[in-house]
Design an enzyme around this catalytic site. Sequence first.
Site, short mmCIF file in Angstrom:
data_model
loop_
_atom_site.label_atom_id
_atom_site.label_comp_id
_atom_site.label_asym_id
_atom_site.label_seq_id
_atom_site.Cartn_x
_atom_site.Cartn_y
_atom_site.Cartn_z
N GLY A 125 14.40 -70.42 -20.37
CA GLY A 125 15.00 -71.83 -20.74
C GLY A 125 14.98 -72.58 -19.26
O GLY A 125 14.35 -72.44 -18.38
N SER A 126 15.88 -73.65 -19.30
CA SER A 126 15.87 -74.54 -18.27
C SER A 126 16.47 -74.07 -17.03
O SER A 126 16.26 -74.60 -15.80
CB SER A 126 16.80 -75.92 -18.74
OG SER A 126 16.24 -76.56 -19.72
N THR A 127 16.90 -72.63 -16.74
CA THR A 127 17.26 -72.24 -15.63
C THR A 127 16.10 -71.86 -15.07
O THR A 127 15.96 -72.06 -13.59
CB THR A 127 18.02 -70.77 -15.72
OG1 THR A 127 17.30 -69.99 -16.51
CG2 THR A 127 19.50 -71.02 -16.38
N LYS B 260 13.82 -74.24 -14.46
CA LYS B 260 13.30 -75.37 -13.86
C LYS B 260 13.83 -75.23 -12.34
O LYS B 260 13.23 -76.11 -11.55
CB LYS B 260 14.20 -76.36 -14.48
CG LYS B 260 13.82 -76.84 -15.83
CD LYS B 260 14.28 -78.09 -16.75
CE LYS B 260 13.95 -78.19 -18.01
NZ LYS B 260 14.88 -78.93 -18.82
#
Length: 483
Positions: A216-218, A220
């Site tokens: 997920g957004s980790t 990013k």
Amino acid sequence: MNAAIRKLAVAAMVLMLALMANSTYLQAFRSNELNSRNDNARVRDSQFSIDRGPILIGNMPIASSKPVDDRFKYQRTYSNGPVYAPVTGYYSYIFGRAGIELNQNSELNGSDPSLAFRRIIDVISNRPQQGASVSLTLNAPAQLAAYKAMGNKKGAVVAIEPKTGKILALVTTPSYDPNQLAGHDLDKVAADWKKLGADPDKPTTNRAVRETYPPGSTFKLVTAAAALSSGKYTPETKTNSPAELPLPQTTTPLVNENRQNCGGSNTATLTIALRYSCNTAFGSVGLDIGADALREQAAKFGFGERQLPELSGVASAFPGDPNPPQTAQSAIGQFDVRATPLQMAMVAAGIANKGEVMKPYLVQNVKTANLKTVSETKPESLHQAITPEVAAQLTGMMVDVVKNGTGKKGQIDGIDVAGKTGTAQTSPERPPFAWFTAFAPANDPQIAVAVMIESANVARNDIAGGALAAPVSKAVMEAVLKR
């Protein structure tokens, strides 16, 4: 008649030579492999009568052997068994070995070639064979804090010392008690094994290093690292960050979690985009720099490489040839991006260590029974993932996430924490994965942590990395920084 006898004699000689060659090969080249097999009953019976060496944290044994009055002579016991089970593994008469008990088996039972001199001394002095001790890098307060903070959540925690790669904590939940499998009541051991195998929560699964999940957004952080490294972006570069981002080759847009633009702007800076974890901004960045740049950056952080052979770790993965919509999804840690919690801890640790990713390790040293050091692990650089300048920029952005954005529950009083949250979607029928990865203190990092929560028995709408995983990270960091 003589010709037939000669042929028979030659055939017999060839067979004898083949038998001798095979026997020599087995003894010279495969003896260690065959002796270490879990199904070798003769060796198993012999090894269970050996005083197996302890597994230590500092001077504290978390696995040791005690003399008993039965045919096995020694009983393997584990203190705080479920807390350390993903690391120690188990030592079972029926089911063999796992974890450090497997990987360091020859050292623990004293048969390793490095211990040959010690064995000779034991024979000369008529002492029974004794195994070496294996000391681990774990920090006991951090390990206990991680296990306690996870509670009844299903997931994993990994903590790393950024400058060395030492594993400070490695926890998976739910766990199991290896004492159940080390017992000498073999019927009970078999029954307990059956129960563990039937448990739908899979307590013997090492979620920290042997399972991969959408980060997920980790992820990013990886996308931001690639963007900053490209020279096309700075933390203040404006991005395309609307509520919905149209994607090429599809009518399905990429959307932000709250269905709004990024922080009130359609052109949020990269820093603001990370603060609020804007999907559209990072999807746009991913399309701009391309899949190859994302893949190369992920590889520099360790994706595609197996780590922690001590625990049979698996490799994390970035998709091979994604099309543009898949590239945008990959840039936010979705599509076919898969990572272990260890890998995401390595990403945070690499940023913390001025861009240098250290090889993670768990075994600190091996010592004989008389405390002579046989081997010791030294820190080893794996990759320079990003420049120190880019690492400093990312650190500042991550501090902003914890101070002002989605990671506020990871704050520690008096200490700047750099972090990133993640909430990874999977399928409609199962809840998202909640993630948080961070390091602290931001100006002199001592610990980097990744927390992944697979299930927390809360409503789907209440699942978020900042809400569920960040407090776990905080507890682990405080155990190290405030002891």
